[in-house]
Design a protein around this motif. Structure first.
Motif, PDB file in Angstrom:
ATOM      1  N   CYS A 185       0.845  -1.187   0.000  1.00 54.82           N
ATOM      2  CA  CYS A 185       0.000   0.000   0.000  1.00 54.82           C
ATOM      3  C   CYS A 185       0.886   1.245   0.000  1.00 54.82           C
ATOM      4  O   CYS A 185       2.003   1.224   0.519  1.00 54.82           O
ATOM      5  N   HIS A 186       0.368   2.347  -0.558  1.00 56.32           N
ATOM      6  CA  HIS A 186       1.141   3.590  -0.548  1.00 56.32           C
ATOM      7  C   HIS A 186       1.421   4.046   0.882  1.00 56.32           C
ATOM      8  O   HIS A 186       2.431   4.701   1.155  1.00 56.32           O
ATOM      9  N   THR A 187       0.549   3.671   1.812  1.00 55.73           N
ATOM     10  CA  THR A 187       0.773   3.997   3.222  1.00 55.73           C
ATOM     11  C   THR A 187       2.055   3.353   3.738  1.00 55.73           C
ATOM     12  O   THR A 187       2.757   3.927   4.583  1.00 55.73           O
ATOM     13  N   ASP A 188       2.372   2.160   3.238  1.00 53.23           N
ATOM     14  CA  ASP A 188       3.627   1.509   3.634  1.00 53.23           C
ATOM     15  C   ASP A 188       4.815   2.404   3.322  1.00 53.23           C
ATOM     16  O   ASP A 188       5.748   2.545   4.117  1.00 53.23           O
ATOM     17  N   LEU A 189       4.762   3.022   2.151  1.00 50.07           N
ATOM     18  CA  LEU A 189       5.835   3.918   1.725  1.00 50.07           C
ATOM     19  C   LEU A 189       5.956   5.108   2.676  1.00 50.07           C
ATOM     20  O   LEU A 189       7.061   5.508   3.070  1.00 50.07           O
ATOM     21  N   HIS A 190       4.813   5.672   3.058  1.00 55.00           N
ATOM     22  CA  HIS A 190       4.833   6.800   3.993  1.00 55.00           C
ATOM     23  C   HIS A 190       5.448   6.405   5.339  1.00 55.00           C
ATOM     24  O   HIS A 190       6.239   7.151   5.924  1.00 55.00           O
ATOM     25  N   PHE A 191       5.066   5.222   5.832  1.00 53.83           N
ATOM     26  CA  PHE A 191       5.527   4.823   7.162  1.00 53.83           C
ATOM     27  C   PHE A 191       7.005   4.455   7.186  1.00 53.83           C
ATOM     28  O   PHE A 191       7.716   4.794   8.134  1.00 53.83           O
ATOM     29  N   ILE A 192       7.495   3.771   6.164  1.00 52.14           N
ATOM     30  CA  ILE A 192       8.907   3.385   6.217  1.00 52.14           C
ATOM     31  C   ILE A 192       9.819   4.603   6.082  1.00 52.14           C
ATOM     32  O   ILE A 192      10.961   4.579   6.535  1.00 52.14           O
ATOM     33  N   LYS A 193       9.296   5.691   5.506  1.00 49.03           N
ATOM     34  CA  LYS A 193      10.085   6.924   5.359  1.00 49.03           C
ATOM     35  C   LYS A 193       9.723   7.973   6.405  1.00 49.03           C
ATOM     36  O   LYS A 193      10.219   9.095   6.363  1.00 49.03           O
ATOM     37  N   ASN A 194       8.832   7.633   7.311  1.00 54.86           N
ATOM     38  CA  ASN A 194       8.404   8.545   8.389  1.00 54.86           C
ATOM     39  C   ASN A 194       7.829   9.846   7.842  1.00 54.86           C
ATOM     40  O   ASN A 194       8.019  10.927   8.420  1.00 54.86           O
ATOM     41  N   ASP A 195       7.090   9.754   6.745  1.00 51.88           N
ATOM     42  CA  ASP A 195       6.497  10.954   6.145  1.00 51.88           C
ATOM     43  C   ASP A 195       5.492  11.629   7.079  1.00 51.88           C
ATOM     44  O   ASP A 195       5.300  12.841   7.021  1.00 51.88           O
ATOM     45  N   PHE A 196       4.829  10.831   7.929  1.00 51.53           N
ATOM     46  CA  PHE A 196       3.824  11.389   8.833  1.00 51.53           C
ATOM     47  C   PHE A 196       4.406  11.836  10.170  1.00 51.53           C
ATOM     48  O   PHE A 196       3.727  12.440  10.988  1.00 51.53           O
ATOM     49  N   GLY A 197       5.676  11.478  10.399  1.00 47.56           N
ATOM     50  CA  GLY A 197       6.355  11.953  11.593  1.00 47.56           C
ATOM     51  C   GLY A 197       6.175  11.122  12.844  1.00 47.56           C
ATOM     52  O   GLY A 197       6.654  11.496  13.917  1.00 47.56           O
ATOM     53  N   PHE A 198       5.516   9.950  12.747  1.00 45.79           N
ATOM     54  CA  PHE A 198       5.345   9.148  13.957  1.00 45.79           C
ATOM     55  C   PHE A 198       5.680   7.662  13.753  1.00 45.79           C
ATOM     56  O   PHE A 198       5.198   6.796  14.470  1.00 45.79           O
ATOM     57  N   SER A 199       6.532   7.386  12.779  1.00 42.68           N
ATOM     58  CA  SER A 199       7.007   6.008  12.615  1.00 42.68           C
ATOM     59  C   SER A 199       7.979   5.667  13.740  1.00 42.68           C
ATOM     60  O   SER A 199       8.780   6.499  14.166  1.00 42.68           O
ATOM     61  N   THR A 200       7.899   4.431  14.210  1.00 45.62           N
ATOM     62  CA  THR A 200       8.808   3.933  15.240  1.00 45.62           C
ATOM     63  C   THR A 200       9.557   2.732  14.672  1.00 45.62           C
ATOM     64  O   THR A 200       8.944   1.712  14.349  1.00 45.62           O
ATOM     65  N   TYR A 201      10.847   2.870  14.526  1.00 38.56           N
ATOM     66  CA  TYR A 201      11.649   1.819  13.882  1.00 38.56           C
ATOM     67  C   TYR A 201      12.107   0.773  14.896  1.00 38.56           C
ATOM     68  O   TYR A 201      12.284   1.093  16.069  1.00 38.56           O
TER      69      TYR A 201
END
Length: 362
Positions: free
Chosen positions: A50-66
């Protein structure tokens, strides 16, 4: 001292994860909980990108936790069920979308609107009830409460069904909730990508008149001949857009890039609704005056409930609706993500987890 992902739970798991904002995925050992009495454990066979996967792996939304193990379009086969599970049995085909938990007691949960529960637990990049992080479907198996999986009918191919669990639900929910998906209604679908192409098929099967709105004239034949849309508008063609003003009951905007919504609002009839289901990483400009004089609305919609998901997948199976996919191996995923960012996919990548993940173990 915090435990490592590999030590958090007793059952060893393997997948691919992003470790930082580069978004690069690589093999990752972690762990999952044992199968509880209300849990279903299933072997992942396919997972959509999903395109959301792309946003999350790059922290586009600012709240990804690796580390982030993406994937919320997950299908597979049940391998174990808890003692209180009644929904499925070992060997059944199942699917799982973007939600793996909620509070279970709020009004949203009671009304099959768990996507809006204030204590929503996301399938990945979330915090589970035990305080540990959730990891998604780019992995060998999943463990989930039975309330957050759906049965996948036998007559629908698993690989092409996977994207329906996010893309399909995301467009199905507004089609049903706002009454767009019924005979006599004229709706617009903005963007002919992963969400848009499924939206056209679902809306047509529900009886709607469908117009595809796109910046790309080259997609006209695809929309009309392959997907069955009734008409096609090039959003950059002012004459076409002007001629269609005030003709649509509703519009579902699937675009995840920053774009102008003012021309779309003009296409709506009085009382028309523009429903945003894409997630641009930057705010859009909202023109208020056209809303006032047309009694129009701009509304957001984020997925749907589990009853909606089951209803959607059953409807899709009955009407032979699937996503158009490109099946890839696990080791191609980083290339696929680069292509996705460029829009170079028709229309959804699906990873063959069952046949290709194990070979990537270090």
């Amino acid at each position: 001292m915090a435990k490592s992902p590999e030590e958090e739970h007793p059952v060893k798991a393997f997948g691919w994860a992003a470790r930082d904002q580069s978004g690069h995925l690589s093999p990752f050992n972690f762990s999952r909980r044992e199968t509880g009495e209300e849990d279903v454990k299933f072997k992942v066979l396919y997972c959509g990108i999903c395109h959301t996967d792309l946003h999350f792996i790059k922290n586009d939304f600012g709240f990804s936790t690796y580390p982030v193990v993406p994937g919320h379009e997950i299908v597979g086969e049940v391998t174990e069920v808890g003692s209180k599970v009644t929904k499925v049995k070992v060997g059944d085909r199942v699917g799982m979308g973007g939600i793996c938990g909620g509070c279970g007691s709020c009004k949203n949960c009671d009304n099959d609107s768990v996507a809006y529960c204030p204590k929503l637990i996301e399938t990945y990049n979330g915090i589970d009830n035990d305080g540990t992080r959730t990891y998604g479907g780019y992995s060998d198996f999943m463990v989930a409460n039975e309330n957050f999986i759906v049965r996948v009918p036998d007559n629908i191919p698993l690989d092409a069904a996977a994207p329906l669990l996010c893309a399909g639900l995301t467009v199905w929910s507004p089609l049903k909730y706002f009454g767009f998906g019924e005979p006599g209604k004229h709706i617009g679908i903005v963007g002919l990508g992963g969400l848009g192409h499924v939206g056209v098929r679902l809306a047509k099967a529900l009886g709607s008149k469908v117009t595809v709105i796109s910046t790309s004239p080259s997609k006209k034949n695809e929309a009309l001949e392959h997907l069955g849309a009734d008409s096609f508008l090039v959003s950059r063609d002012q004459d076409e857009m002007r001629a269609a003003m005030g003709t649509m009951d509703g519009i579902i905007d699937t675009v995840s890039a920053v774009h102008s919504i003012s021309p779309l609002i003009d296409l709506l009839k009085t009382n028309g609704k523009l429903v945003m289901v894409g997630a641009p990483e930057k705010p859009l400009e909202l023109p208020v005056f056209p809303l006032l004089v047309g009694k129009k609305a701009v509304i957001g919609s984020c997925g749907g409930g589990m009853k909606e998901m089951q209803e959607m997948i059953d409807f899709a199976a009955k009407h032979n609706i699937t996503a158009d996919i490109e099946v890839i191996s696990m080791d191609y995923v980083n290339t696929a993500l680069v292509r996705l960012e460029k829009g170079d996919v028709r229309y959804r990548f699906v990873i063959d987890i069952g046949k290709t993940l194990a070979a990537t173990k270090p």
